[in-house]
Design an enzyme around this catalytic site. Structure first.
Site, short mmCIF file in Angstrom:
data_model
loop_
_atom_site.label_atom_id
_atom_site.label_comp_id
_atom_site.label_asym_id
_atom_site.label_seq_id
_atom_site.Cartn_x
_atom_site.Cartn_y
_atom_site.Cartn_z
N HIS A 170 0.83 -1.21 0.00
CA HIS A 170 0.00 0.00 0.00
C HIS A 170 0.87 1.25 0.00
O HIS A 170 0.63 2.19 -0.77
CB HIS A 170 -0.91 -0.03 1.24
CG HIS A 170 -1.70 1.22 1.45
ND1 HIS A 170 -2.99 1.38 1.02
CD2 HIS A 170 -1.37 2.40 2.05
CE1 HIS A 170 -3.43 2.58 1.34
NE2 HIS A 170 -2.46 3.22 1.97
N GLU A 171 1.89 1.27 0.85
CA GLU A 171 2.73 2.47 0.96
C GLU A 171 3.59 2.66 -0.28
O GLU A 171 3.77 3.79 -0.76
CB GLU A 171 3.60 2.38 2.22
CG GLU A 171 2.82 2.33 3.53
CD GLU A 171 1.88 3.51 3.73
OE1 GLU A 171 2.19 4.59 3.19
OE2 GLU A 171 0.86 3.36 4.40
N GLU A 181 -6.03 6.95 -1.60
CA GLU A 181 -5.97 5.82 -0.68
C GLU A 181 -6.52 4.55 -1.34
O GLU A 181 -5.98 3.46 -1.19
CB GLU A 181 -6.75 6.12 0.60
CG GLU A 181 -6.05 7.05 1.54
CD GLU A 181 -4.76 6.47 2.08
OE1 GLU A 181 -4.76 5.30 2.51
OE2 GLU A 181 -3.74 7.16 2.05
N HIS A 207 1.67 4.34 -3.05
CA HIS A 207 1.61 5.81 -2.95
C HIS A 207 2.81 6.43 -3.66
O HIS A 207 2.68 7.45 -4.36
CB HIS A 207 1.61 6.25 -1.50
CG HIS A 207 0.28 6.18 -0.82
ND1 HIS A 207 -0.84 6.80 -1.31
CD2 HIS A 207 -0.10 5.58 0.34
CE1 HIS A 207 -1.87 6.58 -0.51
NE2 HIS A 207 -1.45 5.85 0.50
#
Length: 272
Positions: A144-145, A202, A148
């Site tokens: 997920h990070e 997100e 980004h």
């Protein structure tokens, strides 16, 4: 009126900023292919370099406080998982192969992790220990990070902020509106543009993250158990409408709908 002001603000930003329409990812099994508009004056290289300095400052401070962990079992787990996910990140962005990737663990109780521009990853021990994360769940967080960073959401957010400020400089004179109306315009921009886009970022990171984890050989279903644990640990979170993050239930539903799309990638990675 609010819609008009938002349209003018966005139009002014695009006209005055020297924007670039870019797509920062390759083909995605989960359909993350949104065009992003970035200020040409905010280059990827400059932002990566600036963040790298801040990242090193954070590590120096943690080291001076005896909180930088490079030897524990959790630190070793992060390095192994990081190497596998970083190897797959180039599928989405070939230029990520030239990033100076780093994975660090800081002993601190907060439930947090990040991957800043240019591939600078930090985990805090609290998120691993308090949630008792498995390797698959750590991969879900890290994926997920990393997503980004691959999507350059920080650069995109800065571009929007710059665009809004540029638009506001000429908006009052252009329309002859009062200070009170400008405050209304600010609120309209905040809640009508910034927050939905932040939630959208997100969601993109969720979807791209599970695909990245799957390509790295980690079970994408771990994203469900991860967010269930996060929901349990975050009782009393703000209402979804006022938050930059989707609610846990919305997030989980979206993941459940998309995980079947990446399961073949996971099975293929396991056979390698």
């Amino acid at each position: 009126m609010a819609r008009l002001l938002k349209s003018i603000a966005l139009g002014s930003a695009l006209a005055l900023a020297g924007c670039q329409a870019v797509n920062t990812t390759g083909a995605s099994a989960v359909g993350v292919d949104r065009k992003q508009y970035m200020f040409s004056m905010l280059s990827t290289q400059e932002i990566n370099q600036t963040y790298a300095q801040a990242y090193q400052d954070t590590l120096r401070k943690a080291s001076a406080q005896g909180k930088l962990d490079t030897t524990s079992s959790n630190a070793r787990r992060l390095q192994v998982i990081g190497q596998r996910l970083i190897r797959e990140a180039v599928y989405f962005r070939p230029d990520a192969a030239q990033w100076d990737w780093q994975v660090s663990l800081i002993n601190s109780p907060e439930l947090n992790a990040s991957c800043g521009p240019g591939g600078k990853i930090i985990f805090y021990s609290g998120i691993i220990n308090k949630l008792k994360l498995t390797d698959d769940e750590i991969a879900a967080v890290m994926g997920h990070e990393i997503a980004h960073a691959l999507r350059e959401h920080s650069r995109e957010a800065m571009s929007k902020a710059y665009g809004i400020e540029i638009a506001k400089l000429g908006l009052g004179a252009l329309l002859g509106v009062s200070q009170e109306t400008m405050q209304v315009a600010d609120a309209a921009v905040q809640y009508g543009m910034m927050l939905p886009n932040s939630r959208g970022a997100e969601t993109e990171a969720d979807l791209l993250g599970v695909e990245l984890a799957a390509r790295g050989g980690y079970n994408p279903n771990a994203a469900i158990t991860l967010w269930q644990k996060m929901a349990q640990a975050s009782q009393g979170a703000p209402a979804e409408f006022m938050s930059t993050h989707p609610s846990s239930s919305t997030r989980i539903q979206n993941l459940q709908a998309n995980i079947p799309k990446v399961m073949p990638l996971y099975e293929q990675a396991r056979r390698r």
